[in-house]
Design a protein around this motif. Structure first.
Motif, PDB file in Angstrom:
ATOM      1  N   TRP A 132       9.602  -9.758  11.600  1.00 15.41           N
ATOM      2  CA  TRP A 132       8.585 -10.480  12.360  1.00 15.41           C
ATOM      3  C   TRP A 132       8.801 -10.270  13.851  1.00 15.41           C
ATOM      4  O   TRP A 132       9.939 -10.170  14.319  1.00 15.41           O
ATOM      5  CB  TRP A 132       8.649 -11.978  12.061  1.00 15.41           C
ATOM      6  CG  TRP A 132       8.187 -12.342  10.684  1.00 15.41           C
ATOM      7  CD1 TRP A 132       8.739 -11.950   9.489  1.00 15.41           C
ATOM      8  CD2 TRP A 132       7.075 -13.171  10.353  1.00 15.41           C
ATOM      9  NE1 TRP A 132       8.048 -12.480   8.434  1.00 15.41           N
ATOM     10  CE2 TRP A 132       7.016 -13.245   8.934  1.00 15.41           C
ATOM     11  CE3 TRP A 132       6.136 -13.860  11.114  1.00 15.41           C
ATOM     12  CZ2 TRP A 132       6.045 -13.972   8.274  1.00 15.41           C
ATOM     13  CZ3 TRP A 132       5.161 -14.600  10.454  1.00 15.41           C
ATOM     14  CH2 TRP A 132       5.123 -14.645   9.048  1.00 15.41           C
ATOM     15  N   SER A 198      -4.521 -21.323   5.938  1.00 16.68           N
ATOM     16  CA  SER A 198      -3.406 -20.451   6.319  1.00 16.68           C
ATOM     17  C   SER A 198      -3.897 -19.467   7.371  1.00 16.68           C
ATOM     18  O   SER A 198      -5.037 -19.016   7.343  1.00 16.68           O
ATOM     19  CB  SER A 198      -2.857 -19.695   5.101  1.00 16.68           C
ATOM     20  OG  SER A 198      -3.795 -18.756   4.630  1.00 16.68           O
ATOM     21  N   GLN A 200      -2.502 -15.942   9.577  1.00 18.33           N
ATOM     22  CA  GLN A 200      -1.455 -14.929   9.712  1.00 18.33           C
ATOM     23  C   GLN A 200      -1.893 -13.837  10.682  1.00 18.33           C
ATOM     24  O   GLN A 200      -3.040 -13.392  10.663  1.00 18.33           O
ATOM     25  CB  GLN A 200      -1.107 -14.296   8.367  1.00 18.33           C
ATOM     26  CG  GLN A 200       0.084 -13.340   8.464  1.00 18.33           C
ATOM     27  CD  GLN A 200       0.480 -12.753   7.133  1.00 18.33           C
ATOM     28  OE1 GLN A 200      -0.311 -12.053   6.505  1.00 18.33           O
ATOM     29  NE2 GLN A 200       1.695 -13.044   6.693  1.00 18.33           N
ATOM     30  N   SER A 202      -0.660 -10.011  11.519  1.00 22.14           N
ATOM     31  CA  SER A 202       0.171  -8.997  10.876  1.00 22.14           C
ATOM     32  C   SER A 202      -0.054  -7.634  11.519  1.00 22.14           C
ATOM     33  O   SER A 202      -1.169  -7.300  11.931  1.00 22.14           O
ATOM     34  CB  SER A 202      -0.141  -8.918   9.378  1.00 22.14           C
ATOM     35  OG  SER A 202      -1.510  -8.638   9.157  1.00 22.14           O
TER      36      SER A 202
END
Length: 237
Positions: A132, A198, A200, A202
């Motif tokens: 990450w 959710s 995210q 990426s």
């Protein structure tokens, strides 16, 4: 070769006062006072919810390109975990040693992992590690390790040797946060309630793209069935 599929208001303060050296009123200035200036607040762009086609193969071409090596690690004690940061966990010591010896990979605080078993007996499972950026952006720089009866025979990995401009990605993320706002509404009506969401960010080494993915979950009140077909996806330029 195996493939892993893998979010101003500037305030102007006008200061005024009196002459501290005299008790006489301060004489007015002949010059006209300038009107206070205030920058207009730029309204953020709303990212509207869309319904995903869950059967559409939308990830074709985005799969990670993987490599693998054979190892032999036996009698490991690997507890099932949720996704968590790597913190020199003792139960991972044999694996981290193998990663360093075989691949030259030294895990640090940039890595997260989870362990999941597919059987109640916890004899068949998977250890999955991902890198990450600043605990914000997930990448497909990853290590996947199948577990069988506490033994490991294979390590599958991707993009361990690729360069990554982390500062550029974080700047794109910050600009995205400044410009966009996510819509959060119940589009399915009174029979449903919002059960969660959710978000995210990426980065894909194969496509060299940073992506934003938002998913909202609606629960059918009468049956409890969850609808996860709504959200937003976009590439961050």
């Amino acid at each position: 070769m195996k493939r892993i599929i893998i979010l101003f208001l500037l305030l102007s303060l006008i200061l005024c006062g009196c002459n501290p050296k005299t008790q006489q009123p301060v004489q007015p200035n002949d010059q006209p006072l300038e009107e206070p200036t205030q920058e207009l607040v730029q309204k953020k762009i709303l990212l509207e919810l869309q319904q995903f086609d869950l059967e559409e193969a939308s990830y074709e071409g985005e799969e990670a390109e993987t490599e693998e090596i054979s190892v032999l690690l036996e009698k490991l004690s690997l507890p099932e975990t949720e996704l968590k940061p790597y913190e020199n966990d003792d139960f991972l010591t044999p694996i981290t040693a193998a990663l360093e010896d075989e691949l030259g990979l030294i895990l640090d605080e940039g890595w997260k992992f989870y362990i999941h078993y597919y059987t109640p007996e916890q004899d068949v499972g998977l250890l999955f590690m991902t890198y990450w950026v600043d605990d914000i952006i997930a990448t497909n720089r990853a290590v996947t390790i199948p577990i069988e009866n506490g033994n490991v025979h294979t390590i599958i990995y991707s993009y361990l040797d690729k360069r990554l401009d982390e500062q550029s990605l974080l700047e794109k993320y910050k600009q995205f946060q400044d410009i966009y706002e996510q819509e959060r509404v119940n589009v399915l009506g009174e029979g449903f309630e919002i059960a969660g969401e959710s978000t995210q960010f990426s980065y894909n080494f194969r496509t060299n793209l940073l992506k934003y993915t938002y998913n909202i979950f609606y629960r059918h009140i009468e049956t409890g069935v969850i609808d996860n077909s709504y959200g937003t996806e976009m590439v961050i330029e």
